[in-house]
Scaffold this active site. Structure first.
Site, short mmCIF file in Angstrom:
data_model
loop_
_atom_site.label_atom_id
_atom_site.label_comp_id
_atom_site.label_asym_id
_atom_site.label_seq_id
_atom_site.Cartn_x
_atom_site.Cartn_y
_atom_site.Cartn_z
N LYS A 64 0.81 -1.26 0.07
CA LYS A 64 -0.08 0.15 0.07
C LYS A 64 0.98 1.17 0.11
O LYS A 64 1.72 1.16 0.74
CB LYS A 64 -0.69 0.08 1.31
CG LYS A 64 -1.95 0.93 1.24
CD LYS A 64 -2.74 0.72 2.84
CE LYS A 64 -3.69 1.73 2.89
NZ LYS A 64 -4.73 1.47 4.09
N SER A 139 -9.47 1.32 3.06
CA SER A 139 -8.71 2.11 2.13
C SER A 139 -7.59 1.32 1.49
O SER A 139 -7.12 1.82 0.29
CB SER A 139 -7.94 3.16 2.97
OG SER A 139 -7.28 2.65 3.85
N SER A 163 -9.56 -1.34 7.02
CA SER A 163 -9.08 -0.85 5.63
C SER A 163 -8.50 -2.24 5.03
O SER A 163 -8.05 -2.19 3.66
CB SER A 163 -7.85 0.22 5.69
OG SER A 163 -8.66 1.56 5.72
N1 GLN Z 1 -13.06 3.10 6.35
C1 GLN Z 1 -12.34 3.46 7.82
C2 GLN Z 1 -12.14 5.00 7.85
O1 GLN Z 1 -12.57 5.62 7.00
C3 GLN Z 1 -11.23 2.53 7.77
C4 GLN Z 1 -9.90 3.19 7.48
C5 GLN Z 1 -8.58 2.58 7.85
O2 GLN Z 1 -8.80 1.49 8.30
N2 GLN Z 1 -7.50 2.94 7.32
O3 GLN Z 1 -11.68 5.56 8.62
#
Ligand code: GLN
Length: 457
Positions: A64, A139, A163
């Site tokens: 990532k 994400s 994420s």
């Molecule tokens: N969807 C969650 C958020 O927007 C998780 C994001 C993540 O785990 N980086 O915060």
């Protein structure tokens, strides 16, 4: 999809060339922000020329793009870091490279990992591996899609509130969010420090297990890392799973619930008793998460001031404008929203009502989980309330987007290990993931259980 074993016969150079060719063929999906081609080929040649054969000798992978890694810029999918070249590599990347793995590219994400669809990337969204009109999830969407498309056998991601698990679920791959502190976060762009974890995606549980074992363990550069527990003889002895009742409610897509029930039947087939359990604090988890994490995000993003590194506005006429214009230009709308929420919940007068209250509720949630793990080895439920949604469907409504995190944030707030495992597909062919949540440091046992289920056809 590919497994690590598929790379045992080829030379490192053949493996890398194959992965790069696949990546180029799948460029439409936009799973990668850049290829680290030159460095990958140089490393492959060196490995082929002799040198010690590690456990991931010549195996290609992607990270990532919030992991600091050599061979290309580290952007966190933000204009703020568009031209940032990492001066060092993340510990997780270093450990994999020490076993002979070769990073071939940097995967797309929501800018600074804020989001659940990869649509918040400053460089355009990633498309779902199964249906291009749908989101990849996020994400870590680019990482999940790279594995689902078979570009690489495994990919690294970060999971702060879901994420890794949610995009794994949306693309039909295994996703691991370990116990908080399992893998060093050194060299990974910080989002929310009390829930940030490093994990991986793979096509099967055994591969994920190997990758996690290699990355895990104490690191002097991250004070939150736990002593290595991966090889401890943790075992599930109660032979009982708790099915999280509030996660199986009417508000969840009916096909998602059905697929998860079928997964539970497989666990029963392996001799596990399944009982419904309540988790009363679960309904407050989303509220807690969207108070505590913006507070931490706001603190962590303060370093992007246009002075030390990152984007600096060319329009700025004085110091004040360097700060304001650089941030206005560099951050995405969702980053700004979280900075504002974080500043609000920490401001004097509101601190007690929001931040402190959320932290107290968090302790109650932790206690509820602790009680449940006295009786159950594993808690099971869906990963997300729906399969992958359409691109653009939730972009104008941040609350709707946040609601999609309702089932992943509880384990994040409590620091518990949780994995997403493929549980079949909907009638339309969209993947559905089941979530297995374990007690602290039961990570390896969770993955071994998932591996056993994979063996049950
Ligand atoms: N969807 C969650 C958020 O927007 C998780 C994001 C993540 O785990 N980086 O915060």
């Amino acid at each position: 999809m590919k497994s690590i074993r598929d790379y045992s016969s080829g030379s490192a150079l053949e493996n890398v060339n194959k992965a790069i060719a696949e990546a180029k063929a799948d460029v439409d999906f936009h799973s990668l922000l850049c290829l680290t081609e030159e460095r990958a080929i140089a490393r492959a040649k060196k490995l082929d020329d002799g040198g010690k054969k590690g456990r991931l000798h010549g195996v290609p992978f992607v990270v990532k793009d919030n992991f600091l890694a050599f061979g290309g810029p580290t952007t966190a999918a933000s204009k703020m870091l568009e031209n940032f070249n990492a001066p060092l590599q993340a510990t997780a990347v270093e450990r994999l490279e020490a076993e002979g793995a070769i990073c071939i590219g940097k995967a797309n994400l929501d800018a600074f990992a804020h989001g659940g669809s990869t649509e918040n990337s400053a460089f355009g969204p990633t498309k779902n591996a199964i249906d291009k009109s749908r989101v990849a999830g996020g994400s870590s969407g680019g990482s999940a899609v790279s594995v689902a498309l078979g570009i690489v056998p495994f990919a690294l991601g970060s999971d702060t509130g879901g994420s890794i698990r949610q995009p794994a679920s949306f693309n039909g791959v295994v996703g691991v969010k370990p116990t908080y502190g399992t893998v060093s976060r050194y060299g990974v762009v910080a989002m929310a420090s009390s829930t940030d974890t490093i994990g991986c995606f793979a096509s099967n549980a055994a591969d994920a297990n190997l990758v996690m074992e290699i990355m895990s363990g104490q690191d002097r550069k991250d004070m939150t890392t736990l002593p290595d527990f991966w090889r401890d003889d943790y075992a599930f002895t109660k032979k009982k799973v708790g099915v999280i009742k509030p996660f199986m409610s009417d508000s969840v897509d009916i096909e998602v619930v059905s697929r998860v029930r079928e997964y539970i039947e497989k666990l029963q087939g392996l001799g596990y008793e399944a009982e419904e359990v309540d988790l009363p604090m679960a309904k407050y988890s989303l509220g807690m998460y969207y108070i505590v994490t913006p507070a931490e995000i706001m603190s962590n993003l303060a370093r992007y001031d246009g002075i030390r590194y990152g984007h600096r506005s060319k329009e700025a006429k004085n110091l004040g404008e360097v700060y304001t214009k650089s941030r206005a230009e560099g951050f995405e709308a969702e980053n700004k929203r979280r900075i504002m929420i974080g500043s609000f919940v920490l401001s004097s007068g509101f601190f007690d009502a929001y931040y402190l209250k959320a932290q107290k509720a968090r302790t109650l949630l932790v206690n509820e989980f602790r009680e449940l793990f006295k009786q159950y080895d594993v808690l099971v439920g869906p990963v997300a309330p729906t399969p992958a949604f359409k691109l653009g469907e939730n972009t104008t409504d941040p609350i709707k987007m946040y609601l999609a995190d309702v089932m992943t944030v509880p384990a994040s707030m409590a620091g518990l290990p949780a994995i997403s495992v493929p549980a079949g597909v909907t009638q339309q062919g969209l993947p559905v993931g089941a979530q297995l949540i374990g007690d602290y440091t039961s990570d390896r046992a969770l993955l071994e259980l998932a591996e056993q289920v994979e063996g049950v056809i």
